[in-house]
Design a protein around this motif. Structure first.
Motif, PDB file in Angstrom:
ATOM      1  N   ASP A 379      40.478  28.492  51.528  1.00  0.00           N
ATOM      2  CA  ASP A 379      40.608  27.851  50.223  1.00  0.00           C
ATOM      3  C   ASP A 379      41.361  28.765  49.270  1.00  0.00           C
ATOM      4  OD1 ASP A 379      39.312  25.674  51.102  1.00  0.00           O
ATOM      5  OD2 ASP A 379      37.423  26.052  50.047  1.00  0.00           O
ATOM      6  N   ARG A 380      42.198  28.130  48.459  1.00  0.00           N
ATOM      7  CA  ARG A 380      42.929  28.839  47.417  1.00  0.00           C
ATOM      8  C   ARG A 380      42.535  28.275  46.067  1.00  0.00           C
ATOM      9  NH1 ARG A 380      48.267  31.135  48.822  1.00  0.00           N
ATOM     10  NH2 ARG A 380      48.941  30.417  46.778  1.00  0.00           N
ATOM     11  N   TRP A 381      42.354  29.139  45.109  1.00  0.00           N
ATOM     12  CA  TRP A 381      42.058  28.714  43.752  1.00  0.00           C
ATOM     13  C   TRP A 381      42.555  29.777  42.785  1.00  0.00           C
ATOM     14  CZ3 TRP A 381      38.746  31.028  46.991  1.00  0.00           C
ATOM     15  CH2 TRP A 381      37.967  32.081  46.504  1.00  0.00           C
ATOM     16  N   MET A 382      42.573  29.412  41.539  1.00  0.00           N
ATOM     17  CA  MET A 382      43.071  30.321  40.510  1.00  0.00           C
ATOM     18  C   MET A 382      41.949  30.617  39.524  1.00  0.00           C
ATOM     19  SD  MET A 382      46.237  30.012  37.816  1.00  0.00           S
ATOM     20  CE  MET A 382      47.456  30.655  38.934  1.00  0.00           C
ATOM     21  N   LEU A 383      41.879  31.886  39.156  1.00  0.00           N
ATOM     22  CA  LEU A 383      40.929  32.344  38.146  1.00  0.00           C
ATOM     23  C   LEU A 383      41.730  32.736  36.913  1.00  0.00           C
ATOM     24  CD1 LEU A 383      37.909  32.975  37.733  1.00  0.00           C
ATOM     25  CD2 LEU A 383      38.429  35.334  38.368  1.00  0.00           C
ATOM     26  N   ARG A 384      41.424  32.104  35.803  1.00  0.00           N
ATOM     27  CA  ARG A 384      42.180  32.329  34.575  1.00  0.00           C
ATOM     28  C   ARG A 384      41.411  33.238  33.627  1.00  0.00           C
ATOM     29  NH1 ARG A 384      46.396  28.580  33.709  1.00  0.00           N
ATOM     30  NH2 ARG A 384      46.496  26.961  35.305  1.00  0.00           N
ATOM     31  N   GLY A 385      42.168  33.988  32.824  1.00  0.00           N
ATOM     32  CA  GLY A 385      41.579  34.876  31.834  1.00  0.00           C
ATOM     33  C   GLY A 385      41.233  34.130  30.559  1.00  0.00           C
ATOM     34  N   PRO A 386      40.632  34.799  29.572  1.00  0.00           N
ATOM     35  CA  PRO A 386      40.334  36.245  29.597  1.00  0.00           C
ATOM     36  C   PRO A 386      39.052  36.532  30.368  1.00  0.00           C
ATOM     37  CG  PRO A 386      39.742  35.318  27.472  1.00  0.00           C
ATOM     38  CD  PRO A 386      40.361  34.208  28.257  1.00  0.00           C
ATOM     39  N   ILE A 387      39.111  37.566  31.264  1.00  0.00           N
ATOM     40  CA  ILE A 387      37.962  37.896  32.099  1.00  0.00           C
ATOM     41  C   ILE A 387      38.229  39.226  32.782  1.00  0.00           C
ATOM     42  CG2 ILE A 387      38.800  36.823  34.215  1.00  0.00           C
ATOM     43  CD1 ILE A 387      36.014  35.777  34.737  1.00  0.00           C
ATOM     44  N   GLU A 388      37.143  39.902  33.129  1.00  0.00           N
ATOM     45  CA  GLU A 388      37.217  41.062  34.021  1.00  0.00           C
ATOM     46  C   GLU A 388      36.699  40.621  35.376  1.00  0.00           C
ATOM     47  OE1 GLU A 388      35.172  44.423  32.578  1.00  0.00           O
ATOM     48  OE2 GLU A 388      36.392  44.657  30.777  1.00  0.00           O
ATOM     49  N   TYR A 389      37.474  40.848  36.422  1.00  0.00           N
ATOM     50  CA  TYR A 389      37.145  40.298  37.726  1.00  0.00           C
ATOM     51  C   TYR A 389      37.269  41.357  38.795  1.00  0.00           C
ATOM     52  CZ  TYR A 389      37.198  37.255  41.829  1.00  0.00           C
ATOM     53  OH  TYR A 389      36.924  36.679  43.036  1.00  0.00           O
ATOM     54  N   VAL A 390      36.238  41.438  39.620  1.00  0.00           N
ATOM     55  CA  VAL A 390      36.260  42.292  40.815  1.00  0.00           C
ATOM     56  C   VAL A 390      36.101  41.375  42.011  1.00  0.00           C
ATOM     57  CG1 VAL A 390      35.136  44.151  42.066  1.00  0.00           C
ATOM     58  CG2 VAL A 390      35.295  44.258  39.584  1.00  0.00           C
ATOM     59  N   PRO A 391      37.098  41.253  42.870  1.00  0.00           N
ATOM     60  CA  PRO A 391      36.991  40.321  43.991  1.00  0.00           C
ATOM     61  C   PRO A 391      35.938  40.777  44.987  1.00  0.00           C
ATOM     62  CG  PRO A 391      38.977  41.638  44.174  1.00  0.00           C
ATOM     63  CD  PRO A 391      38.384  41.957  42.845  1.00  0.00           C
ATOM     64  N   PRO A 392      35.067  39.872  45.433  1.00  0.00           N
ATOM     65  CA  PRO A 392      34.096  40.240  46.475  1.00  0.00           C
ATOM     66  C   PRO A 392      34.795  40.491  47.802  1.00  0.00           C
ATOM     67  CG  PRO A 392      33.952  37.904  45.940  1.00  0.00           C
ATOM     68  CD  PRO A 392      34.891  38.502  44.949  1.00  0.00           C
ATOM     69  N   ALA A 393      34.009  40.930  48.766  1.00  0.00           N
ATOM     70  CA  ALA A 393      34.589  41.309  50.060  1.00  0.00           C
ATOM     71  C   ALA A 393      35.156  40.113  50.798  1.00  0.00           C
ATOM     72  CB  ALA A 393      33.533  42.009  50.925  1.00  0.00           C
ATOM     73  N   CYS A 394      34.662  38.914  50.536  1.00  0.00           N
ATOM     74  CA  CYS A 394      35.121  37.742  51.265  1.00  0.00           C
ATOM     75  C   CYS A 394      36.249  37.024  50.531  1.00  0.00           C
ATOM     76  CB  CYS A 394      33.967  36.783  51.512  1.00  0.00           C
ATOM     77  SG  CYS A 394      32.990  36.409  50.046  1.00  0.00           S
ATOM     78  N   VAL A 395      36.829  37.655  49.518  1.00  0.00           N
ATOM     79  CA  VAL A 395      37.910  37.034  48.747  1.00  0.00           C
ATOM     80  C   VAL A 395      39.119  37.961  48.793  1.00  0.00           C
ATOM     81  CG1 VAL A 395      38.663  36.272  46.459  1.00  0.00           C
ATOM     82  CG2 VAL A 395      36.355  35.759  47.259  1.00  0.00           C
ATOM     83  N   GLU A 396      40.267  37.359  48.995  1.00  0.00           N
ATOM     84  CA  GLU A 396      41.527  38.105  49.005  1.00  0.00           C
ATOM     85  C   GLU A 396      42.348  37.686  47.790  1.00  0.00           C
ATOM     86  OE1 GLU A 396      45.603  38.567  51.705  1.00  0.00           O
ATOM     87  OE2 GLU A 396      44.045  37.109  52.245  1.00  0.00           O
ATOM     88  N   VAL A 397      42.839  38.693  47.053  1.00  0.00           N
ATOM     89  CA  VAL A 397      43.710  38.415  45.912  1.00  0.00           C
ATOM     90  C   VAL A 397      45.125  38.225  46.446  1.00  0.00           C
ATOM     91  CG1 VAL A 397      44.614  39.267  43.728  1.00  0.00           C
ATOM     92  CG2 VAL A 397      42.243  39.741  44.364  1.00  0.00           C
ATOM     93  N   VAL A 398      45.593  36.999  46.387  1.00  0.00           N
ATOM     94  CA  VAL A 398      46.924  36.699  46.922  1.00  0.00           C
ATOM     95  C   VAL A 398      47.993  37.260  46.000  1.00  0.00           C
ATOM     96  CG1 VAL A 398      48.490  34.878  47.670  1.00  0.00           C
ATOM     97  CG2 VAL A 398      46.015  34.655  48.056  1.00  0.00           C
ATOM     98  N   LEU A 399      47.926  36.952  44.738  1.00  0.00           N
ATOM     99  CA  LEU A 399      48.891  37.471  43.775  1.00  0.00           C
ATOM    100  C   LEU A 399      48.329  37.290  42.377  1.00  0.00           C
ATOM    101  CD1 LEU A 399      50.439  34.699  42.562  1.00  0.00           C
ATOM    102  CD2 LEU A 399      51.532  34.830  44.788  1.00  0.00           C
ATOM    103  N   ARG A 400      48.966  38.006  41.476  1.00  0.00           N
ATOM    104  CA  ARG A 400      48.566  37.955  40.074  1.00  0.00           C
ATOM    105  C   ARG A 400      49.608  37.158  39.313  1.00  0.00           C
ATOM    106  NH1 ARG A 400      46.295  43.111  36.715  1.00  0.00           N
ATOM    107  NH2 ARG A 400      45.910  42.087  34.718  1.00  0.00           N
ATOM    108  N   ARG A 401      49.158  36.152  38.611  1.00  0.00           N
ATOM    109  CA  ARG A 401      50.068  35.260  37.898  1.00  0.00           C
ATOM    110  C   ARG A 401      50.063  35.606  36.407  1.00  0.00           C
ATOM    111  NH1 ARG A 401      50.753  30.440  41.018  1.00  0.00           N
ATOM    112  NH2 ARG A 401      51.812  31.192  42.881  1.00  0.00           N
ATOM    113  N   THR A 402      51.236  35.538  35.826  1.00  0.00           N
ATOM    114  CA  THR A 402      51.389  35.737  34.385  1.00  0.00           C
ATOM    115  C   THR A 402      52.102  34.527  33.813  1.00  0.00           C
ATOM    116  OG1 THR A 402      51.547  38.118  34.692  1.00  0.00           O
ATOM    117  CG2 THR A 402      52.286  37.264  32.596  1.00  0.00           C
ATOM    118  N   ALA A 403      51.640  34.072  32.712  1.00  0.00           N
ATOM    119  CA  ALA A 403      52.284  32.924  32.076  1.00  0.00           C
ATOM    120  C   ALA A 403      53.725  33.266  31.722  1.00  0.00           C
ATOM    121  CB  ALA A 403      51.515  32.516  30.830  1.00  0.00           C
TER     122      ALA A 403
END
Length: 868
Positions: A379-403
């Motif tokens: 599954d792919r999804w997007m997490l939007r700010g403002p937030i501080e996020y630490v990905p858990p072990a079962c999640v891979e950060v594909v890329l960081r998006r900027t508006a």
């Protein structure tokens, strides 16, 4: 060594004087037996005897020395030398005898000194001699030694050598310091100094601080230094064989573990373990995290294939087998214009939902604590700010998006990865979702070159040179083109199969399926096809120049350079069909020039050269524009295919192609030019003479005027000089008087200031001297006070010492002893008087006189026989 030969002169000498502590060997030639003669002696040699060597000093072994004698004589129990029946001393052949300190002794025939007199070896403390038995014997302690046995003679002491023992080496003790150990290896089976049985080849450590002297069957392999462990360093250790570590835990071969400061501040690796590496502490700040691969579980075993996320603030050591994935990473701090595209590696329940809309974000955040979101692998999804996020072990950060901020004339191409559709986002800030990506629009090379070139399509339309280095275009950005004023651009949509024409000034932005229509126009002189590449079509008015070759009726070949003024006539630009006719002719320049050249050639071919030379403009214009129904020349030439209009024709040059025609035409032109030049030269000469006369009259008038002005100025100068002299004399006297007064004033003020400064200096010196004397007196008083205090303390301590000494003396003697000492004097005197037979006595020290004349009889008693 034995002396077997003497000097040549001794055989003839019959009297030999042997000094004390010397000896000779005498050989009886009849019996062939040699004997020893000791000094002091005067020996008379017989005829049948021969002295083997002159007198030789006896062997003298001083204290703490020894020598080794080969083939020693045999002795009985009393130490006497044994002789055989013939009178020859018996020898122990091939035997050795070690002789220590004794009286000087001779060497009997056959004895040899194998080792000269040598000092006994002193074995110092913390050293030993490793000895080896050559023969079976029993040592002085009663211990039986077998040939080949090895043992140590430990110091301090003096080693007395034996013939059955050989010294292999001197062994020195190894000093074991703090945080050190020595590594030993057993050379044969035995018991070490701790009483532990060791087998051959076994290794162990000795950690006791101090000097350690290895045993006879031990060898020092190395000195092992301890690893100092801190809160920032740990040891990665691997077991080489099964053993029990210092903490009492059983370790298996190949097992790896970590030794930290909690286990020991200084760790000395045992012989059953090896240090793999020094592990530094991993420190995470409050804005950092890390992902540990193959983490060690609570049971101490690595969980292969698992991951564990560790968040800061925290400091820890990586256990053996653990590694960091991508090292220490920063916590993702997302602003309102940022987002993270995440992908689930395995199924889990997520507490963050990145798919809510922005207007529902606050409500969604309040629900996150109450419910979770099931994520499936992939599954792919997007997490939007403002937030501080630490990905858990079962999640891979594909890329960081900027508006992506976009102006109203900017845009990007976005493709939906699920449907594959491409669209253009223009005019507002946009952030790609998890299912979108930037799409690159590929343009033909010629269009790419035209878009990235720095040329102005209007100002640089005649420049054929290449411009500066082209800037690489961002292919994900919407292709835009600024259409200049009075120009048009045609854009074709390949999906809708429609074309649109945009008139300038306007900004053209291409959609995902749109392309520019590229114009390929003729250029240069004479015109060549496909010289000019352009996206926009200039509507004019403008001009184009062409060179054509014509031939007159009398076969005179001429080369004409014609310039045409043209423009496009588009009365209704809003009409799409009429606007599309502008691009119906791909090369309007080439077609127009060819059509005009054809008309000119046809018209010139029917006239003579002279006629054409005189009326060339009329002939060419009538050929180009033609005549209307009233036989008047039309004002323009119109091309209905693309609404191109030629408004005028300019004949820039006419050159004959034939050389003879060119020469004749050149002569006539030169003659006309010469006539015109002569007439112009005469007119110019006349005008110059007239202007010269006028200039002379003006110059004379100006000279007279200048002389009058000079006289008036001279008069004013003389008046000013007289006034200046008067002012100068008056000012000099006044200035001198003022300067003298000022000098006197300054001198007086300086004297006053000097007196003040001298008084101030004297006051400062007096105060400094007074202060110095006061400090000196104060220091002297302090010194005397300290000295008196020290003297008082000294006397007090001496008094205390005397009192203590007397008290301790009295206590040591005791009250009974003092009482006996006090009574001992009087009792002794009484006993002495009693021994003298005195009945009464008077004891005085002589300071108080006593009248003995009247008291003597009473004190001493009556003399015996006085009454008789």
């Amino acid at each position: 060594m034995s002396k077997s030969a003497g000097r040549p002169g001794y055989e003839g000498e019959s009297i030999i004087r042997i000094p004390p502590h010397h000896y000779i060997h005498v050989l009886d030639q009849n019996t062939n037996i040699a004997r020893v003669q000791l000094g002091p002696l005067t020996y008379i040699r017989q005829d049948n005897e021969r002295v083997l060597f002159p007198p030789v000093r006896m062997v003298m072994v001083p204290p703490r020395h020894y020598c080794v004698v080969l083939n020693p004589v045999a002795r009985n129990a009393d130490g006497q030398v044994l002789f055989d029946e013939a009178g020859q001393a018996k020898l122990r052949h091939a035997d050795l005898e070690i002789r220590l300190t004794q009286d000087p002794f001779p060497l009997y025939p056959g004895e040899e000194v194998q080792q000269a007199v040598t000092a006994l070896q002193i074995v110092f403390p913390d050293t030993a001699l490793r000895l080896q038995a050559l023969l079976d014997f029993v040592d002085g302690a009663g211990e039986a030694r077998v040939a080949g046995d090895e043992w140590l003679f430990e110091g301090p002491g003096t080693y007395i050598p034996r013939k059955e023992v050989v010294v292999l080496e001197t062994v020195k003790a190894t000093v074991i310091q703090e945080h050190q150990a020595i590594r030993l290896r057993a050379r044969k089976e035995g018991v070490d100094r701790s009483g532990v049985t060791r087998v051959t080849g076994e290794e162990w450590l000795v950690r006791k601080v101090g000097a350690y002297l290895p045993g006879a069957h031990e060898e020092v392999i190395d000195i092992v230094n301890a690893f100092i462990l801190t809160d920032k360093k740990a040891l990665h250790v691997r077991a080489l064989r099964p053993f029990k570590d210092g903490g009492g835990r059983q370790r298996r071969t190949g097992e790896e573990w970590l030794v930290t400061m909690a286990d020991s501040e200084a760790h000395i690796p045992s012989v059953s373990e090896e240090v793999v590496d020094v592990v530094n502490v991993t420190t995470l700040s409050s804005r950092q995290y890390c992902v540990i691969l193959d983490p060690v579980g609570p049971d101490g075993k690595p969980q292969l294939g698992q991951k564990r996320v560790v968040k800061g603030e925290r400091s820890f050591f990586l256990q053996p087998g653990e590694t960091l994935e991508s090292g220490i990473q920063d916590v993702y701090v997302l602003s309102e214009e940022e987002g993270l595209v995440l992908r689930a590696i395995q199924a889990f329940t997520d507490q963050y939902d990145g798919e809510e809309e922005e207007e529902e974000e606050e409500e969604a955040r309040s629900k996150r604590s109450r419910r979770g979101f099931l994520r499936r692998p992939g599954d792919r999804w997007m997490l939007r700010g403002p937030i501080e996020y630490v990905p858990p072990a079962c999640v891979e950060v594909v890329l960081r998006r900027t508006a992506i901020p976009l102006d109203e004339n900017e845009g990007i191409y976005v493709r939906d990865m699920k449907t594959g559709k491409v669209r253009a986002v223009i005019g507002h800030t946009y952030m790609l979702t998890q299912d979108e990506e930037l799409w690159q629009k590929v343009l033909p090379d010629n269009v790419e070159e035209l878009l990235t070139s720095q040329k102005d399509p209007l100002a640089d339309r005649s420049n054929r040179n290449k411009g500066p280095q082209a800037v690489q275009r961002d292919r994900t950005r919407v292709v835009s083109y600024r259409v200049p004023h009075n120009a048009a651009v045609q854009v074709y949509d390949y999906r809708e199969k429609k074309a649109r024409v945009v008139f300038g000034p306007e900004m053209v932005m291409l959609g995902p399926d749109e392309q520019f229509t590229v114009l390929s126009l003729s250029g240069d002189k004479p015109k060549r096809p496909n010289v000019i590449k352009a996206i926009c079509l200039l509507l004019g008015p403008d001009f184009c120049t062409d060179i054509i070759t014509i031939e007159t009726a009398d076969h005179a070949r001429l080369q004409l350079q014609l310039s045409y003024n043209w423009h496009f006539d588009v009365p209704q630009r809003s009409d799409a069909a009429e606007a599309a006719t502008l691009f119906s002719v791909p090369d309007f320049v080439g077609d127009a020039c060819k059509a005009i050249a054809s008309r000119v050639r046809g018209a010139v071919a029917s006239v003579q050269f002279d006629d054409f030379h005189k009326n060339s403009n009329r002939i060419i214009c009538s050929a180009v524009f033609g005549f209307d129904e009233k036989m008047s020349m039309r004002p323009r030439l119109h091309f209905p295919q693309n609404n191109l209009v030629i408004s005028s024709v300019d004949i820039q040059s006419v050159e004959p192609v034939d050389q003879r025609t060119r020469d004749a035409l050149q002569k006539s032109v030169q003659l006309a030019i010469e006539i015109t030049t002569n007439s112009q030269e005469a007119a110019a000469r006349h005008e110059a003479e007239r202007l010269e006369q006028e200039a002379r009259g003006k110059l004379e008038r100006q000279r007279i005027t200048d002389q009058a002005e000079a006289e008036r100025a001279r008069k004013q100068l003389l008046e000013l000089e007289a006034l200046s002299a008067a002012v100068e004399s008056t000012g000099a006297a006044k200035a001198e008087a003022q300067s003298r007064a000022e000098a006197a004033k300054i001198q007086g003020e300086a004297a006053v200031n000097e007196a003040k400064l001298k008084a101030e200096a004297q006051r400062i010196e007096a105060e400094a001297e007074l202060q110095r004397l006061a400090q000196a007196r104060q220091q002297e008083l302090s010194y005397k006070k300290d000295l008196d205090t020290l003297e008082v303390e000294k006397q007090q301590r001496l008094a205390q010492i005397e009192a203590k000494k007397f008290r301790e003396l009295v206590e040591s003697l005791g009250s009974d002893t003092l009482r006996e000492m006090a009574r001992a004097g009087p009792e002794m005197q009484v006993k002495m008087l009693q021994s003298l037979g005195l009945k009464s006595t008077l004891i005085t020290d002589g300071s108080a006189p006593i009248n003995l004349f009247t008291t003597a009889s009473g004190l001493l008693g009556a003399l015996p026989g006085t009454g008789q």
